[in-house]
Design a protein around this motif. Structure first.
Motif, PDB file in Angstrom:
ATOM      1  N   LEU A 192       0.851  -1.191   0.000  1.00 10.95           N
ATOM      2  CA  LEU A 192       0.000   0.000   0.000  1.00 10.95           C
ATOM      3  C   LEU A 192       0.887   1.241   0.000  1.00 10.95           C
ATOM      4  CD1 LEU A 192      -2.490  -1.158   2.783  1.00 10.95           C
ATOM      5  CD2 LEU A 192      -2.833  -1.295   0.316  1.00 10.95           C
ATOM      6  N   VAL A 193       0.596   2.161  -0.895  1.00 15.09           N
ATOM      7  CA  VAL A 193       1.381   3.391  -0.989  1.00 15.09           C
ATOM      8  C   VAL A 193       0.428   4.578  -0.932  1.00 15.09           C
ATOM      9  CG1 VAL A 193       2.987   4.741  -2.356  1.00 15.09           C
ATOM     10  CG2 VAL A 193       3.168   2.246  -2.336  1.00 15.09           C
ATOM     11  N   GLU A 194       0.594   5.401   0.110  1.00 18.93           N
ATOM     12  CA  GLU A 194      -0.245   6.580   0.276  1.00 18.93           C
ATOM     13  C   GLU A 194       0.403   7.796  -0.377  1.00 18.93           C
ATOM     14  OE1 GLU A 194      -0.471   4.607   4.545  1.00 18.93           O
ATOM     15  OE2 GLU A 194       1.123   5.095   3.106  1.00 18.93           O
ATOM     16  N   SER A 195      -0.436   8.744  -0.741  1.00 18.30           N
ATOM     17  CA  SER A 195       0.035  10.030  -1.246  1.00 18.30           C
ATOM     18  C   SER A 195      -1.046  11.069  -0.989  1.00 18.30           C
ATOM     19  CB  SER A 195       0.359   9.951  -2.738  1.00 18.30           C
ATOM     20  OG  SER A 195      -0.792   9.596  -3.480  1.00 18.30           O
TER      21      SER A 195
ATOM     22  N   GLY B 123      -9.745  24.191   4.878  1.00 11.50           N
ATOM     23  CA  GLY B 123      -9.342  23.734   3.558  1.00 11.50           C
ATOM     24  C   GLY B 123      -9.631  22.264   3.327  1.00 11.50           C
ATOM     25  N   SER B 124      -9.161  21.771   2.179  1.00 14.26           N
ATOM     26  CA  SER B 124      -9.416  20.393   1.774  1.00 14.26           C
ATOM     27  C   SER B 124      -8.136  19.724   1.305  1.00 14.26           C
ATOM     28  CB  SER B 124     -10.438  20.351   0.626  1.00 14.26           C
ATOM     29  OG  SER B 124     -11.678  20.891   1.024  1.00 14.26           O
ATOM     30  N   LEU B 125      -8.110  18.421   1.449  1.00 12.11           N
ATOM     31  CA  LEU B 125      -7.042  17.581   0.907  1.00 12.11           C
ATOM     32  C   LEU B 125      -7.669  16.264   0.463  1.00 12.11           C
ATOM     33  CD1 LEU B 125      -4.022  17.808   3.415  1.00 12.11           C
ATOM     34  CD2 LEU B 125      -4.051  18.612   1.039  1.00 12.11           C
ATOM     35  N   ARG B 126      -7.033  15.622  -0.509  1.00 12.59           N
ATOM     36  CA  ARG B 126      -7.462  14.284  -0.893  1.00 12.59           C
ATOM     37  C   ARG B 126      -6.270  13.347  -0.789  1.00 12.59           C
ATOM     38  NH1 ARG B 126      -9.899  11.682  -6.478  1.00 12.59           N
ATOM     39  NH2 ARG B 126      -7.728  11.884  -7.163  1.00 12.59           N
ATOM     40  N   LEU B 127      -6.434  12.302  -0.007  1.00 14.47           N
ATOM     41  CA  LEU B 127      -5.418  11.273   0.121  1.00 14.47           C
ATOM     42  C   LEU B 127      -5.744  10.131  -0.833  1.00 14.47           C
ATOM     43  CD1 LEU B 127      -5.044  11.054   4.013  1.00 14.47           C
ATOM     44  CD2 LEU B 127      -3.916  12.613   2.412  1.00 14.47           C
ATOM     45  N   SER B 128      -4.684   9.518  -1.355  1.00 11.03           N
ATOM     46  CA  SER B 128      -4.833   8.357  -2.226  1.00 11.03           C
ATOM     47  C   SER B 128      -4.016   7.207  -1.660  1.00 11.03           C
ATOM     48  CB  SER B 128      -4.352   8.672  -3.643  1.00 11.03           C
ATOM     49  OG  SER B 128      -5.091   9.732  -4.214  1.00 11.03           O
ATOM     50  N   CYS B 129      -4.493   5.998  -1.905  1.00 13.29           N
ATOM     51  CA  CYS B 129      -3.773   4.797  -1.485  1.00 13.29           C
ATOM     52  C   CYS B 129      -3.869   3.782  -2.606  1.00 13.29           C
ATOM     53  CB  CYS B 129      -4.363   4.240  -0.207  1.00 13.29           C
ATOM     54  SG  CYS B 129      -3.644   2.659   0.308  1.00 13.29           S
ATOM     55  N   ALA B 130      -2.724   3.488  -3.204  1.00 11.90           N
ATOM     56  CA  ALA B 130      -2.667   2.517  -4.290  1.00 11.90           C
ATOM     57  C   ALA B 130      -2.232   1.165  -3.751  1.00 11.90           C
ATOM     58  CB  ALA B 130      -1.701   2.999  -5.370  1.00 11.90           C
TER      59      ALA B 130
ATOM     60  N   TYR C 257      -7.084  -5.627  10.451  1.00 13.71           N
ATOM     61  CA  TYR C 257      -6.435  -5.129   9.249  1.00 13.71           C
ATOM     62  C   TYR C 257      -5.081  -5.824   9.128  1.00 13.71           C
ATOM     63  CZ  TYR C 257      -9.862  -1.709   7.854  1.00 13.71           C
ATOM     64  OH  TYR C 257     -10.998  -1.106   7.378  1.00 13.71           O
ATOM     65  N   ASP C 258      -4.778  -6.285   7.931  1.00 12.22           N
ATOM     66  CA  ASP C 258      -3.616  -7.148   7.731  1.00 12.22           C
ATOM     67  C   ASP C 258      -2.418  -6.430   7.131  1.00 12.22           C
ATOM     68  OD1 ASP C 258      -6.321  -8.887   6.656  1.00 12.22           O
ATOM     69  OD2 ASP C 258      -5.171  -9.715   8.335  1.00 12.22           O
ATOM     70  N   TYR C 259      -2.677  -5.385   6.376  1.00 14.55           N
ATOM     71  CA  TYR C 259      -1.599  -4.704   5.660  1.00 14.55           C
ATOM     72  C   TYR C 259      -1.708  -3.206   5.894  1.00 14.55           C
ATOM     73  CZ  TYR C 259      -1.705  -9.207   3.307  1.00 14.55           C
ATOM     74  OH  TYR C 259      -1.710 -10.550   3.039  1.00 14.55           O
ATOM     75  N   TRP C 260      -0.540  -2.567   5.966  1.00 16.16           N
ATOM     76  CA  TRP C 260      -0.478  -1.141   6.275  1.00 16.16           C
ATOM     77  C   TRP C 260       0.481  -0.417   5.341  1.00 16.16           C
ATOM     78  CZ3 TRP C 260      -3.528   0.958  10.095  1.00 16.16           C
ATOM     79  CH2 TRP C 260      -4.190   0.047  10.922  1.00 16.16           C
ATOM     80  N   GLY C 261       0.124   0.824   5.023  1.00 15.99           N
ATOM     81  CA  GLY C 261       1.033   1.684   4.295  1.00 15.99           C
ATOM     82  C   GLY C 261       1.997   2.361   5.239  1.00 15.99           C
ATOM     83  N   GLN C 262       2.863   3.183   4.681  1.00 14.67           N
ATOM     84  CA  GLN C 262       3.909   3.815   5.477  1.00 14.67           C
ATOM     85  C   GLN C 262       3.437   5.096   6.156  1.00 14.67           C
ATOM     86  OE1 GLN C 262       3.586   4.151   2.260  1.00 14.67           O
ATOM     87  NE2 GLN C 262       3.894   6.315   1.824  1.00 14.67           N
ATOM     88  N   GLY C 263       2.308   5.614   5.744  1.00 13.88           N
ATOM     89  CA  GLY C 263       1.740   6.805   6.356  1.00 13.88           C
ATOM     90  C   GLY C 263       2.084   8.073   5.601  1.00 13.88           C
ATOM     91  N   THR C 264       1.197   9.046   5.696  1.00 19.09           N
ATOM     92  CA  THR C 264       1.424  10.355   5.091  1.00 19.09           C
ATOM     93  C   THR C 264       0.964  11.425   6.081  1.00 19.09           C
ATOM     94  OG1 THR C 264       1.034  11.716   3.118  1.00 19.09           O
ATOM     95  CG2 THR C 264      -0.824  10.406   3.893  1.00 19.09           C
TER      96      THR C 264
END
Length: 122
Positions: free
Chosen positions: A4-7, A16-23, A109-116
């Motif tokens: 999992l890769v977050e951005s 304000g607003s932000l949009r996070l993505s996780c591929a 939850y079994d898998y985790w991204g590195q965090g953003t």
């Protein structure tokens, strides 16, 4: 294994607003549910929002009405649209994937991204 890769994190002013993505990549057939968690300094990591493959969602009370989780199955990507951000939303946001479909089963939850990092200034 699932990777999992977050951005999409960053610094934004309150309101304000932000949009996070996780591929997601790897053994994505094993994923039935994806979620976003966050951890602020000195606090435990907690659920922000989650979504099943069927599109059912679950939100933390603190973000309901402000954040929206969605997914693009064709791109194996999950998004977190964050609007009306507050300084208390400041945290490291983690994407996670689960083999179980049960909403609310936050320990499964079994898998985790590195965090953003998301920082909201007042």
């Amino acid at each position: 294994q699932v990777q999992l890769v977050e951005s999409g994190g960053g610094l934004v002013q309150a309101g304000g607003s932000l949009r996070l993505s996780c591929a997601a990549s790897g053994s994505i057939f094993a994923i039935n549910r994806m979620g976003w968690f966050r951890q602020a300094p000195g606090k435990q990591r907690g659920l922000v929002a989650e979504i099943t493959n069927a599109g059912s969602t679950n939100y933390a009370a603190s973000v309901k009405g402000r954040f929206t989780i969605s997914r693009d199955n064709a791109k194996n990507t999950v998004y977190l649209q964050m609007n009306s951000l507050k300084p208390e939303d400041t945290a490291v946001y983690y994407c996670a994937a689960s083999a179980t479909m049960q909403l609310g089963a936050t320990l499964r939850y079994d898998y985790w991204g590195q965090g953003t990092q998301v920082t909201v200034s007042s």
